[in-house]
Scaffold this motif. Structure first.
Motif, mmCIF file in Angstrom:
data_model
loop_
_atom_site.group_PDB
_atom_site.id
_atom_site.type_symbol
_atom_site.label_atom_id
_atom_site.label_comp_id
_atom_site.label_asym_id
_atom_site.label_seq_id
_atom_site.Cartn_x
_atom_site.Cartn_y
_atom_site.Cartn_z
ATOM 1 N N PRO A 4 -14.730 -13.169 -14.680
ATOM 2 C CA PRO A 4 -13.779 -14.196 -14.395
ATOM 3 C C PRO A 4 -14.214 -15.459 -15.373
ATOM 4 O O PRO A 4 -15.233 -15.555 -15.630
ATOM 5 C CB PRO A 4 -14.027 -14.703 -13.056
ATOM 6 N N GLY A 5 -13.158 -16.201 -16.005
ATOM 7 C CA GLY A 5 -13.597 -17.293 -16.587
ATOM 8 C C GLY A 5 -12.400 -17.936 -17.155
ATOM 9 O O GLY A 5 -11.340 -17.745 -16.685
ATOM 10 N N SER A 13 -8.672 -16.379 -16.390
ATOM 11 C CA SER A 13 -8.710 -15.109 -16.760
ATOM 12 C C SER A 13 -9.435 -14.203 -16.097
ATOM 13 O O SER A 13 -10.440 -14.585 -15.616
ATOM 14 C CB SER A 13 -8.578 -15.065 -18.331
ATOM 15 N N VAL A 14 -9.194 -12.883 -16.129
ATOM 16 C CA VAL A 14 -10.249 -12.062 -15.397
ATOM 17 C C VAL A 14 -10.375 -10.946 -16.543
ATOM 18 O O VAL A 14 -9.252 -10.343 -17.036
ATOM 19 C CB VAL A 14 -9.728 -11.453 -14.172
ATOM 20 N N ASP A 140 -11.876 -11.716 -7.811
ATOM 21 C CA ASP A 140 -11.517 -12.315 -9.235
ATOM 22 C C ASP A 140 -10.180 -12.148 -9.274
ATOM 23 O O ASP A 140 -9.375 -13.062 -9.706
ATOM 24 C CB ASP A 140 -12.326 -11.478 -10.281
ATOM 25 N N VAL A 141 -9.420 -11.098 -8.935
ATOM 26 C CA VAL A 141 -8.120 -10.780 -9.041
ATOM 27 C C VAL A 141 -7.328 -11.501 -8.199
ATOM 28 O O VAL A 141 -6.492 -12.410 -8.467
ATOM 29 C CB VAL A 141 -7.560 -9.189 -8.905
ATOM 30 N N ARG A 142 -7.997 -11.833 -6.987
ATOM 31 C CA ARG A 142 -7.107 -12.764 -5.832
ATOM 32 C C ARG A 142 -7.247 -14.112 -6.571
ATOM 33 O O ARG A 142 -6.139 -14.788 -6.418
ATOM 34 C CB ARG A 142 -7.719 -12.565 -4.587
ATOM 35 N N GLU A 148 -6.276 -20.068 -6.748
ATOM 36 C CA GLU A 148 -7.519 -20.761 -6.293
ATOM 37 C C GLU A 148 -8.705 -20.766 -6.765
ATOM 38 O O GLU A 148 -8.817 -19.731 -7.671
ATOM 39 C CB GLU A 148 -7.501 -19.991 -4.876
ATOM 40 N N GLN A 149 -9.489 -21.661 -6.446
ATOM 41 C CA GLN A 149 -10.975 -21.421 -7.211
ATOM 42 C C GLN A 149 -11.711 -20.556 -6.425
ATOM 43 O O GLN A 149 -11.914 -20.683 -5.071
ATOM 44 C CB GLN A 149 -11.408 -22.931 -7.386
ATOM 45 N N PRO A 150 -12.845 -19.959 -6.893
ATOM 46 C CA PRO A 150 -13.627 -19.107 -6.218
ATOM 47 C C PRO A 150 -14.635 -19.901 -5.485
ATOM 48 O O PRO A 150 -14.845 -20.844 -5.630
ATOM 49 C CB PRO A 150 -14.429 -18.133 -7.273
#
Length: 150
Positions: A4-5, A13-14, A140-142, A148-150
C-alpha cells in the motif's frame, strides 16, 4: 506481497507483487468518486514484456465486493478445491484464484485479467502465501476502495 502506498501523484494505491517474480504485479490506483454510489479506479498489470491499464473500473456499492472476495481467500488459508472468481459488474476486471500446495509452491495463485471498454484482454498471475499475505491484501484493498486510512 502487497505494497500500500502513495504514488508520485499523492494518490493512494495498492500494488500486488508476485513473491516469485516481483516484476509481475497488479496495481490498483487513481481512485475517485462521482457520487456516494460508486468508486472508480484504474488497474495496471505489469510483467516482463507486458504493460496494460484499464482506466475506469467501477465498483458500485450494491455490486459484489472485491474486498469480500479477497477476505474469503484469506479465510481459506488451508486451501480449497477448484477456482474462485470475482468480476466487476461491467466485467472490466476479473480476478481468479486457485490454491496450490506443495514443497515449492504453497499458497495462492491470483490471476488478474483486465479487459476495459474495448474488450481487449491482458492478464498476469501472481503467487502469494496463504494467510497473512492475503489478510494484508484484503485490508489494503478495503482501505484503497473506501479511502479510509489504515
Amino acid at each position: 506481497m502487497t505494497s500500500p502506498g502513495v504514488r508520485l501523484n499523492d494518490k493512494p494505491s495498492v500494488t500486488v507483487r508476485c513473491q516469485e517474480n516481483p516484476s509481475v504485479n497488479v496495481t490498483f490506483c487513481d481512485r475517485f468518486s462521482f457520487d456516494a454510489d460508486s468508486v472508480h479506479y484504474a488497474v495496471e498489470l505489469r510483467a516482463p514484456g507486458l504493460t496494460a491499464r484499464v482506466d475506469e473500473v467501477v465498483a458500485w456499492i450494491w455490486d459484489s465486493d472485491l474486498t469480500a472476495f479477497v477476505e474469503e481467500l484469506a479465510a481459506g488459508y488451508r486451501g480449497w478445491d477448484g477456482e474462485r472468481s470475482w468480476q466487476t459488474n461491467d466485467r472490466d476486471l476479473t480476478l481468479s484464484a486457485v490454491f496450490r500446495s506443495g514443497p515449492r509452491r504453497s499458497g495462492l495463485v491470483l490471476a488478474a485479467v483486465a479487459a476495459g471498454r474495448r474488450r481487449l484482454g491482458a492478464s498476469v498471475t501472481t503467487w502469494h502465501e496463504a494467510g497473512e499475505q492475503m489478510a494484508s491484501l484484503a485490508a489494503d484493498v478495503r482501505h484503497f476502495l473506501t479511502g479510509e486510512q489504515p
